[in-house]
Design a protein around this motif. Structure first.
Motif, PDB file in Angstrom:
ATOM      1  N   HIS A 111       0.833  -1.193   0.000  1.00  0.00           N
ATOM      2  CA  HIS A 111       0.000   0.000   0.000  1.00  0.00           C
ATOM      3  C   HIS A 111       0.872   1.250   0.000  1.00  0.00           C
ATOM      4  CE1 HIS A 111      -2.960  -2.909   1.355  1.00  0.00           C
ATOM      5  NE2 HIS A 111      -3.899  -2.024   1.096  1.00  0.00           N
ATOM      6  N   VAL A 112       0.315   2.328  -0.519  1.00  0.00           N
ATOM      7  CA  VAL A 112       0.960   3.637  -0.509  1.00  0.00           C
ATOM      8  C   VAL A 112      -0.010   4.589   0.187  1.00  0.00           C
ATOM      9  CG1 VAL A 112       1.804   5.538  -1.938  1.00  0.00           C
ATOM     10  CG2 VAL A 112       2.145   3.170  -2.684  1.00  0.00           C
ATOM     11  N   ARG A 113       0.476   5.296   1.186  1.00  0.00           N
ATOM     12  CA  ARG A 113      -0.366   6.271   1.878  1.00  0.00           C
ATOM     13  C   ARG A 113      -0.090   7.633   1.272  1.00  0.00           C
ATOM     14  NH1 ARG A 113      -3.721   6.292   5.985  1.00  0.00           N
ATOM     15  NH2 ARG A 113      -3.953   8.134   7.269  1.00  0.00           N
ATOM     16  N   TYR A 173      -6.352  11.689   3.762  1.00  0.00           N
ATOM     17  CA  TYR A 173      -5.296  10.718   3.476  1.00  0.00           C
ATOM     18  C   TYR A 173      -5.933   9.356   3.257  1.00  0.00           C
ATOM     19  CZ  TYR A 173      -1.652  14.026   4.474  1.00  0.00           C
ATOM     20  OH  TYR A 173      -0.821  15.111   4.412  1.00  0.00           O
ATOM     21  N   ARG A 174      -5.427   8.632   2.265  1.00  0.00           N
ATOM     22  CA  ARG A 174      -5.950   7.315   1.917  1.00  0.00           C
ATOM     23  C   ARG A 174      -4.800   6.341   1.720  1.00  0.00           C
ATOM     24  NH1 ARG A 174     -11.577   7.343   0.451  1.00  0.00           N
ATOM     25  NH2 ARG A 174     -12.332   9.076   1.661  1.00  0.00           N
ATOM     26  N   ASP A 175      -5.124   5.065   1.825  1.00  0.00           N
ATOM     27  CA  ASP A 175      -4.167   4.003   1.552  1.00  0.00           C
ATOM     28  C   ASP A 175      -4.544   3.406   0.202  1.00  0.00           C
ATOM     29  OD1 ASP A 175      -2.940   4.357   4.046  1.00  0.00           O
ATOM     30  OD2 ASP A 175      -4.493   3.154   5.004  1.00  0.00           O
ATOM     31  N   ASP A 233      -0.906  14.609   8.353  1.00  0.00           N
ATOM     32  CA  ASP A 233      -1.545  13.298   8.474  1.00  0.00           C
ATOM     33  C   ASP A 233      -1.428  12.848   9.925  1.00  0.00           C
ATOM     34  OD1 ASP A 233      -2.521  10.762   8.269  1.00  0.00           O
ATOM     35  OD2 ASP A 233      -1.109  10.084   6.730  1.00  0.00           O
ATOM     36  N   TRP A 283      -1.022   9.168  10.794  1.00  0.00           N
ATOM     37  CA  TRP A 283       0.310   8.616  10.567  1.00  0.00           C
ATOM     38  C   TRP A 283       1.279   9.070  11.657  1.00  0.00           C
ATOM     39  CZ3 TRP A 283       2.135   4.762   7.875  1.00  0.00           C
ATOM     40  CH2 TRP A 283       3.526   4.611   7.768  1.00  0.00           C
ATOM     41  N   ALA A 321      -2.686   4.951  11.785  1.00  0.00           N
ATOM     42  CA  ALA A 321      -3.052   4.609  10.411  1.00  0.00           C
ATOM     43  C   ALA A 321      -2.835   3.138  10.102  1.00  0.00           C
ATOM     44  CB  ALA A 321      -2.250   5.465   9.427  1.00  0.00           C
ATOM     45  N   LEU A 322      -2.033   2.441  10.886  1.00  0.00           N
ATOM     46  CA  LEU A 322      -1.696   1.046  10.601  1.00  0.00           C
ATOM     47  C   LEU A 322      -2.413   0.040  11.501  1.00  0.00           C
ATOM     48  CD1 LEU A 322       2.147   1.441  10.021  1.00  0.00           C
ATOM     49  CD2 LEU A 322       0.317   1.375   8.321  1.00  0.00           C
ATOM     50  N   TYR A 364      -4.481  -2.684   9.757  1.00  0.00           N
ATOM     51  CA  TYR A 364      -3.651  -3.684   9.074  1.00  0.00           C
ATOM     52  C   TYR A 364      -3.000  -4.636  10.076  1.00  0.00           C
ATOM     53  CZ  TYR A 364      -4.296  -0.407   5.270  1.00  0.00           C
ATOM     54  OH  TYR A 364      -4.856   0.418   4.336  1.00  0.00           O
TER      55      TYR A 364
END
Length: 129
Positions: A3-5, A14-16, A40, A43, A82-83, A86
């Motif tokens: 993924h790229v944030r 902000y999106r992934d 962000d 993050w 943000a993680l 996941y």
């Protein structure tokens, strides 16, 4: 999946993004370059995720999971907000209210749980606008 944030101008958030879905190099118009992108915070900020054996397991099951995952030594994990979603998904830990309900009725489906769910649930649940 990698993924790229990044900041999404279309959603102003902000999106992934899944890297394999990029088929061309995204172009940013001159107008967009002049806009100030907000920080962000998800993050930059961390949250403590406290792991425990699923409370619905029998006592022997809880002991087994506690030993197997070394929860006495490694129950606390500092993770970027943000993680969190996941982290939970990758480690087969309930990451939604539906998962929590399943964990109660079928505890071996989710042998690990988060003891501070109320604190982290806003980070765990994917927000769709």
């Amino acid at each position: 999946r990698v993924h790229v944030r990044a900041y999404c101008y279309e959603n102003t958030d902000y999106r992934d993004f899944v890297a394999s879905r990029f088929k061309t190099i995204p172009m940013i118009s001159e107008d967009k370059n002049k806009e100030q992108i907000p920080p962000d915070h998800l993050w930059e900020e961390y949250v403590e995720v406290l792991l425990e054996a699923n409370f619905a397991l029998c006592p022997d099951g809880k002991n087994l999971i506690t030993e197997e995952y070394q929860l006495k030594e490694y129950s606390s994990h500092s993770i970027r907000k943000a993680l969190v979603k996941y982290f939970l998904n990758s480690n087969n830990i309930p990451s939604s209210e539906t998962d929590l309900a399943t964990a109660k009725t079928n505890p071996w489906r989710f042998p690990l749980a988060v003891s501070n769910w109320e604190e982290i649930k806003t980070c765990a649940i994917i927000k769709i606008k």
